[in-house]
Design an enzyme around this catalytic site. Sequence first.
Site, mmCIF file in Angstrom:
data_model
loop_
_atom_site.group_PDB
_atom_site.id
_atom_site.type_symbol
_atom_site.label_atom_id
_atom_site.label_comp_id
_atom_site.label_asym_id
_atom_site.label_seq_id
_atom_site.Cartn_x
_atom_site.Cartn_y
_atom_site.Cartn_z
ATOM 1 N N SER A 1 0.804 -1.223 0.000
ATOM 2 C CA SER A 1 0.000 0.000 0.000
ATOM 3 C C SER A 1 0.834 1.269 0.000
ATOM 4 O O SER A 1 0.277 2.369 -0.120
ATOM 5 C CB SER A 1 -0.915 0.018 1.224
ATOM 6 O OG SER A 1 -0.157 -0.050 2.424
ATOM 7 N N TYR A 2 2.157 1.199 0.139
ATOM 8 C CA TYR A 2 2.983 2.411 0.173
ATOM 9 C C TYR A 2 3.120 3.004 -1.217
ATOM 10 O O TYR A 2 3.517 2.312 -2.142
ATOM 11 C CB TYR A 2 4.382 2.106 0.715
ATOM 12 C CG TYR A 2 4.468 1.718 2.151
ATOM 13 C CD1 TYR A 2 3.424 1.969 3.046
ATOM 14 C CD2 TYR A 2 5.598 1.084 2.640
ATOM 15 C CE1 TYR A 2 3.519 1.588 4.377
ATOM 16 C CE2 TYR A 2 5.702 0.713 3.971
ATOM 17 C CZ TYR A 2 4.661 0.960 4.838
ATOM 18 O OH TYR A 2 4.763 0.588 6.156
ATOM 19 N N MET A 3 2.781 4.282 -1.426
ATOM 20 C CA MET A 3 2.239 5.134 -0.392
ATOM 21 C C MET A 3 0.832 5.511 -0.813
ATOM 22 O O MET A 3 0.648 6.219 -1.783
ATOM 23 C CB MET A 3 3.143 6.357 -0.216
ATOM 24 C CG MET A 3 2.936 7.071 1.090
ATOM 25 S SD MET A 3 3.105 5.901 2.452
ATOM 26 C CE MET A 3 3.228 7.048 3.794
ATOM 27 N N GLY B 1 1.771 0.928 -4.101
ATOM 28 C CA GLY B 1 2.660 -0.023 -4.741
ATOM 29 C C GLY B 1 3.902 0.612 -5.336
ATOM 30 O O GLY B 1 4.802 -0.090 -5.802
#
Length: 312
Positions: A50-52, A60
Site C-alpha cells: 500500500s505504500y504510499m 505499490g
Amino acid sequence: MRTLGSSDLAVSRLCLGGNVFGWTADRNDSFAVLDAYTAAGGNFIDTADSYMNRPGNEPGQSERIIGEWLAARGGRDDVVIATKVAHHPDFRGLAPANVKAAAEASLRRLGTDRIDLYYTHFDDESVPVADIITALDELVREGKVRAIAASNISPQRLADSLAFSEREGLARYVALQPHYNLVSRDTYEGELRDVVERAGLGCVPYFALASGFLTGKYRPGSTVDSERSEPRLAGRYAGSERSARVLAALDEVAAERDAAHATVALAWLARQPTVVAPIASARNTEQLPALLAMHDLELTSDDLRKLDAASA
C-alpha cells in the site's frame, strides 16, 4: 547481523523503511538511499503493497522502485525484503484468496520470485486465524514467501495465531512489527510484548522515530516544511507533556554524546527487550548517517535512565 526470531533470516540492526520511496523520495533519491544503506552493510528493507496510499500517489510505488533498484543493481540474495498485505485498496483484508492475489501482485512489482518476510499489515478480525495462517503457509510451501510476520494485531489474536501454527504444524509468525518508540511505549510494552517474548519472536518497530518527531526538528511553535509535520504524523506528538520531557532528555543526551537526536532515539529503541531492528526511513542520503550511527552509539546506564524516566 541478528537472526530474526525462529527464522533463518539474518538481518542488520537497522531496517530501512521504504515508505518514503515514491512519496517524499523520488526514484533517483530512493536509489541513492538504497545504495548508501547497502554500502554501509545494511540488508533489511521494509515496504508494503500500500505504500504510499496517499492523494497523488499510486499504492505499490515503493515496491516498484525497490524492484527496479534490484533489477539495476543485482544482488537479490544479499538483501532481505519485507512487505505487507491487507491495506492496498485493491487487496484489502486477509481473506485467503486476497492474501494470495496480493502476494502475486507484490512479487510482480518487486520483480522477484520470493518475499523474504511477509507481514499481515493490519489484522482482519472478520477472518479466522486458521484461515489466515493456512493461506500464508501455502505461500511458504510454494516458495513464494520465506517467513511470515504480523503487524497491528491484538495480543490475543497474535497468541491464537501462534497456537494454531504450533498445533497444526504450519508456518509460524517469526516477528511482530508494532508501533513503538520513546513517545509511544504503551503501544507495545505490556501484554503484546509479553506474547512476543514468550514466543521468541523478533520485534521490528515501526514509527521508530515517531514520524520524524524524535529527530528534534518538530517542536511546539516551530514550522518545518515537510510532509511529516502534518497533524497525523510528527505533528500529533508535539505539545504533550511526555513529548516535552522526551525532547528535553534527548537534547541532554545528544549534547553529552555529540550525537544526533535520531541516533540517540534509535539506540535507545535497539536496547529494549525483544527488539531486533528498528525501522527508520531516509528521503535522501543526507539523512542516512544519523540513522546508521545507532550501530556505534553505546548508551550508558545513566543515558538509559534519563530516557526511560522522561518517556515513562
